[in-house]
Design a protein around this motif. Sequence first.
Motif, short mmCIF file in Angstrom:
data_model
loop_
_atom_site.label_atom_id
_atom_site.label_comp_id
_atom_site.label_asym_id
_atom_site.label_seq_id
_atom_site.Cartn_x
_atom_site.Cartn_y
_atom_site.Cartn_z
N GLU A 6 0.81 -1.03 0.16
CA GLU A 6 0.06 -0.05 -0.03
C GLU A 6 0.93 1.12 0.19
O GLU A 6 0.88 2.10 -0.68
CB GLU A 6 -1.02 -0.07 1.21
N TYR A 7 1.82 1.49 0.76
CA TYR A 7 2.68 2.64 0.93
C TYR A 7 3.55 2.87 -0.01
O TYR A 7 3.91 3.86 -0.37
CB TYR A 7 3.20 2.73 2.49
N ASN A 9 3.34 1.53 -3.00
CA ASN A 9 2.53 2.07 -4.21
C ASN A 9 1.92 3.49 -4.24
O ASN A 9 2.03 4.09 -5.22
CB ASN A 9 1.21 1.00 -4.55
N ARG A 10 1.67 3.89 -2.88
CA ARG A 10 1.18 5.14 -3.01
C ARG A 10 2.53 6.24 -3.12
O ARG A 10 2.11 7.23 -3.63
CB ARG A 10 0.69 5.45 -1.65
N SER A 11 3.54 5.70 -2.62
CA SER A 11 4.67 6.69 -2.83
C SER A 11 5.18 6.66 -4.09
O SER A 11 5.49 8.04 -4.72
CB SER A 11 5.80 6.02 -2.09
N LYS A 12 4.93 6.03 -4.94
CA LYS A 12 5.28 5.89 -6.41
C LYS A 12 4.20 6.82 -7.19
O LYS A 12 4.63 7.72 -8.00
CB LYS A 12 5.05 4.51 -7.23
N GLN A 13 2.96 6.59 -6.81
CA GLN A 13 1.76 7.38 -7.50
C GLN A 13 1.89 8.88 -7.02
O GLN A 13 1.69 9.86 -7.71
CB GLN A 13 0.62 6.81 -6.91
N GLU A 14 2.26 9.07 -5.92
CA GLU A 14 2.29 10.52 -5.41
C GLU A 14 3.56 11.09 -5.48
O GLU A 14 3.85 12.50 -5.01
CB GLU A 14 1.64 10.55 -3.98
N ARG A 19 8.63 5.16 0.96
CA ARG A 19 7.26 4.77 1.71
C ARG A 19 7.37 5.51 3.01
O ARG A 19 6.26 5.82 3.62
CB ARG A 19 6.97 3.46 1.78
N TYR A 22 5.20 8.52 4.64
CA TYR A 22 3.96 8.36 5.19
C TYR A 22 4.08 8.35 6.86
O TYR A 22 3.19 8.78 7.45
CB TYR A 22 2.88 7.41 4.59
N TRP A 86 5.71 16.13 -7.14
CA TRP A 86 4.95 16.03 -5.85
C TRP A 86 4.64 17.22 -5.47
O TRP A 86 5.30 18.49 -6.02
CB TRP A 86 5.76 15.47 -4.75
#
Length: 270
Positions: A6-7, A9-14, A19, A22, A86
Motif C-alpha cells: 500500500e505505502y 505503491n502510494r509513494s510511487k503514485q504521489e 514509503r 507516510y 509532488w
Amino acid sequence: MSGKDEYYNRSKQEGYRSRAAYKLRQLDETASLFDRNDTVVDLGAAPGGWLQVAAERVGAGGTVVGVDLQRIRDLDPDADGGEDDWGDGDVASVETIRGDMTEAKTQDRLRETIGDRGADVVVSDMAPNMTGEYNLDHARSVHLARQAFEVALDLLAPGGDLVVKVFQGQDLEALQDDIEAEFEYVRVVSPPASRDSSSEVYLVAKGLMTAPVEAGDRVSVEIEDVGDEGDGIATVDGYTLFVPGTEAGETVEIVVDDVKPRFGFAERVD
C-alpha cells in the motif's frame, strides 16, 4: 493488499522518494509538528521522502535542510511527472548537506544554513545497518537517537520539537527519560506506515525547555511591566515570568510555580 504494498505503491503514485514519507505525515497528524514558515532539519535525510513532506507542510516561506552521508538528489516539486512530481507549488525549497553530523565542519555548515534563529523542528529517521542481532541493533539505534538528540539541543529554538526513531528494547526507557528532561513532554508513537514486523517506534518530544529556572525555585526579581491580564512581568536571564499581584517597579521575592518553553508562572512570597 499488504501495508508494505500500500505505502510503496502510494509513494510511487504521489511522487514521494520513499514509503517512509507516510510515517512523517502520520507523525505530524498525531503530534502537530509543523507550522507554516517553520525551519526544519532532517538528519539522515536520504533519499529525501521526509524532506518532501516537511517542505509541503511548512510551505514556501519555510526552510528545510537535510543532512546525510549519502548524496541526496535535488528535490524539484515542479518536475514534469516522474518521481519528483509532488507538492502543490506552495512548498519550501530544500537544501541538502552531505556530511557526518559528528564532525565539526558539518555542524558548522548546518548552523550557518539555518541561521541564528535556530530550528523549529529536528527530525531523524536514522537507523543502523542491521546485523540481525536484536540487542546490538537496538543499542545502535539508541546511539543514533542520542546523536540526533544532542544535535537538537544545539540547534532548536526555545519551544522546538524533536522526532527520533529507535528500536524497542531495554535502553528505550532511559533514552526517553533523558529526552523528557529537556522537553515539555515526550510521547512514544508507532505510525501505521511502520511495517508490522518492525520494532521501530518514534520518540516525539514537544517544547524544548530553555528556562534558567525550575518549578520550586525561589528568586528575587524586579517587576518590569504589567501584562494584558494584569500580572506583573519579570525576566530572569531573558526568560519571562508572570507574577500575579505585583506592579511595575517592585522588587519582590517569588517562587516559581510552572515552567513552559517560552515563559513561566510564579507567586510572590514576600
